[in-house]
Design an enzyme around this catalytic site. Structure first.
Site, PDB file in Angstrom:
ATOM      1  N   GLY A 126       0.966  -1.391  -0.045  1.00 44.98           N
ATOM      2  CA  GLY A 126      -0.114   0.086  -0.015  1.00 44.98           C
ATOM      3  C   GLY A 126       0.978   1.350   0.090  1.00 44.98           C
TER       4      GLY A 126
ATOM      5  N   LEU B 102       1.313   3.532   2.359  1.00 38.26           N
ATOM      6  CA  LEU B 102       2.272   3.769   3.538  1.00 38.26           C
ATOM      7  C   LEU B 102       3.310   2.803   3.543  1.00 38.26           C
ATOM      8  CD1 LEU B 102       3.178   5.776   5.637  1.00 38.26           C
ATOM      9  CD2 LEU B 102       1.253   4.521   7.086  1.00 38.26           C
TER      10      LEU B 102
ATOM     11  N   ASP C 207      -2.368 -12.489   4.558  1.00 39.91           N
ATOM     12  CA  ASP C 207      -3.737 -12.005   4.996  1.00 39.91           C
ATOM     13  C   ASP C 207      -3.951 -12.008   6.494  1.00 39.91           C
ATOM     14  OD1 ASP C 207      -6.557 -11.665   5.612  1.00 39.91           O
ATOM     15  OD2 ASP C 207      -7.257 -13.424   4.423  1.00 39.91           O
TER      16      ASP C 207
ATOM     17  N   ALA D   7      -4.893  -2.648   5.883  1.00 42.96           N
ATOM     18  CA  ALA D   7      -5.975  -2.015   6.450  1.00 42.96           C
ATOM     19  C   ALA D   7      -7.160  -2.127   5.296  1.00 42.96           C
ATOM     20  CB  ALA D   7      -5.992  -0.413   6.915  1.00 42.96           C
ATOM     21  N   TYR D   8      -8.336  -2.159   5.631  1.00 39.56           N
ATOM     22  CA  TYR D   8      -9.575  -2.144   4.861  1.00 39.56           C
ATOM     23  C   TYR D   8      -9.737  -0.531   4.919  1.00 39.56           C
ATOM     24  CZ  TYR D   8     -14.330  -2.673   3.126  1.00 39.56           C
ATOM     25  OH  TYR D   8     -15.771  -2.634   2.458  1.00 39.56           O
ATOM     26  N   THR D   9      -9.580   0.137   3.815  1.00 39.30           N
ATOM     27  CA  THR D   9      -9.673   1.693   3.883  1.00 39.30           C
ATOM     28  C   THR D   9     -10.925   2.242   2.899  1.00 39.30           C
ATOM     29  OG1 THR D   9      -8.118   1.606   1.816  1.00 39.30           O
ATOM     30  CG2 THR D   9      -7.221   1.825   4.242  1.00 39.30           C
TER      31      THR D   9
ATOM     32  N   TYR E 141     -16.129   2.662   8.976  1.00 38.04           N
ATOM     33  CA  TYR E 141     -14.708   2.430   8.771  1.00 38.04           C
ATOM     34  C   TYR E 141     -14.232   2.935   9.959  1.00 38.04           C
ATOM     35  CZ  TYR E 141     -10.119   4.293   7.641  1.00 38.04           C
ATOM     36  OH  TYR E 141      -8.682   4.439   7.389  1.00 38.04           O
TER      37      TYR E 141
ATOM     38  N   LYS F 191     -11.593   0.782  12.967  1.00 40.64           N
ATOM     39  CA  LYS F 191     -10.403   1.019  13.156  1.00 40.64           C
ATOM     40  C   LYS F 191     -10.194   1.381  14.761  1.00 40.64           C
ATOM     41  CE  LYS F 191      -7.299   1.889  10.748  1.00 40.64           C
ATOM     42  NZ  LYS F 191      -6.172   0.770  10.300  1.00 40.64           N
TER      43      LYS F 191
END
Length: 283
Positions: A10, A12, A36, A60-62, A125, A129
């Site tokens: 990703g 970052l 995963d 992360a799921y973003t 979301y 988090k």
């Protein structure tokens, strides 16, 4: 010290692995295909194979909008995934730096959110988090660090800054939200802060890794246009309601940076300075 970076593919994660390579660190980066984090068995195997002293979780799921109709999936990635990682870190004595978001806050403040301000996410979301934060801090009270960031841009992957750069060069006007306030943040600066935390073994708890200052999306877009030599007046301010969307967006998510000073690490620099360097390196 052996580093392991999850979510290394990703925006970052790419910058973190690049910064570690530049430092000559003993580091391994695993993207989503390689690991995963929602699979406890795969996480256990990764620990056995790489035996990290320090793990940086950038996985992360973003998809903020999609999370509103698929909160279960968001919670698996952003809540259960960090919990699996934290449990293995606790078992192996590994420090964990876990990335979180400004969206854990409600957005109704008028001054920067302190690291210990109560969380109250407004969307799925943000809730997912927050679940990850609680898992890390609960399972790793001595060796867990939650690092909140926001409005990321970088050379790798998609971002608002990249999109505005392309629009600036394409010509024509662009409508941009002017009633949401946050902190544009260069991923390369966040990577440097993460490495500094990694080299500060006493650091624990919550840190805010955003560039200093504040801006609306509209102000950020105008600055991007100016820096690439386009007319900022082509950017037109509009309310966020113009674009609709299922996910409620917090209106104000400026984050405070007090804990950097406590850790003996220089606080993040202003966002305009970081943006100018980021765009200069890409042009």
């Amino acid at each position: 010290m052996r580093w392991l970076v999850t979510g290394a593919g990703g925006l970052l994660g790419h910058e973190v692995t690049k910064a570690l390579a530049a430092e000559g660190a003993d580091a391994t980066g695993l993207d989503r295909r390689a690991l995963d984090i929602t699979d406890p068995g795969a996480v256990s195997e990764a620990f056995d194979r790489h035996r990290p002293d320090l793990l940086v979780n950038c996985a992360a799921y973003t998809a903020v909008e999609a999370a509103e109709t698929d909160e279960e999936r968001a919670l698996r990635v952003n809540g259960d995934g960090p919990r699996h990682l934290a449990a293995l870190c606790a078992r192996h004595g590994t420090r964990l730096l876990h990335l979180s978001t400004d969206y854990v806050f409600s957005g109704d403040a008028r001054s920067p959110y302190a690291e210990d301000h109560p969380t109250a996410p407004r969307n799925a979301y943000g809730r997912s988090k927050r679940a990850g934060e609680r898992a890390v801090l609960g399972l790793l009270p001595e060796h867990g660090v939650v690092v909140r960031t926001a409005w990321l841009h970088g050379a790798h992957g998609s971002s608002f800054v990249r999109a505005m750069t392309e629009r600036a060069r394409a010509g024509g006007p662009v409508d941009v939200v002017a009633d949401q306030v946050g902190q544009p943040t260069w991923a390369a600066d966040v990577a440097r802060l993460l490495l500094a935390l990694g080299h500060a073994p006493g650091a624990r708890g919550i840190f805010h890794a955003t560039n200093a200052g504040r801006a609306t999306w509209y102000e950020l877009a105008r600055e991007v246009f100016r820096l690439v030599g386009a007319d900022p007046d082509r950017v037109r301010p509009v309310p966020g309601t113009v674009f609709g969307g299922r996910a409620p967006r917090p209106a104000y998510t400026v984050l405070g940076h007090a804990r950097w000073r406590e850790a003996g690490i220089p606080a993040p620099r202003p966002w305009r300075e970081a943006l100018a360097e980021a765009l200069d390196r890409r042009i």
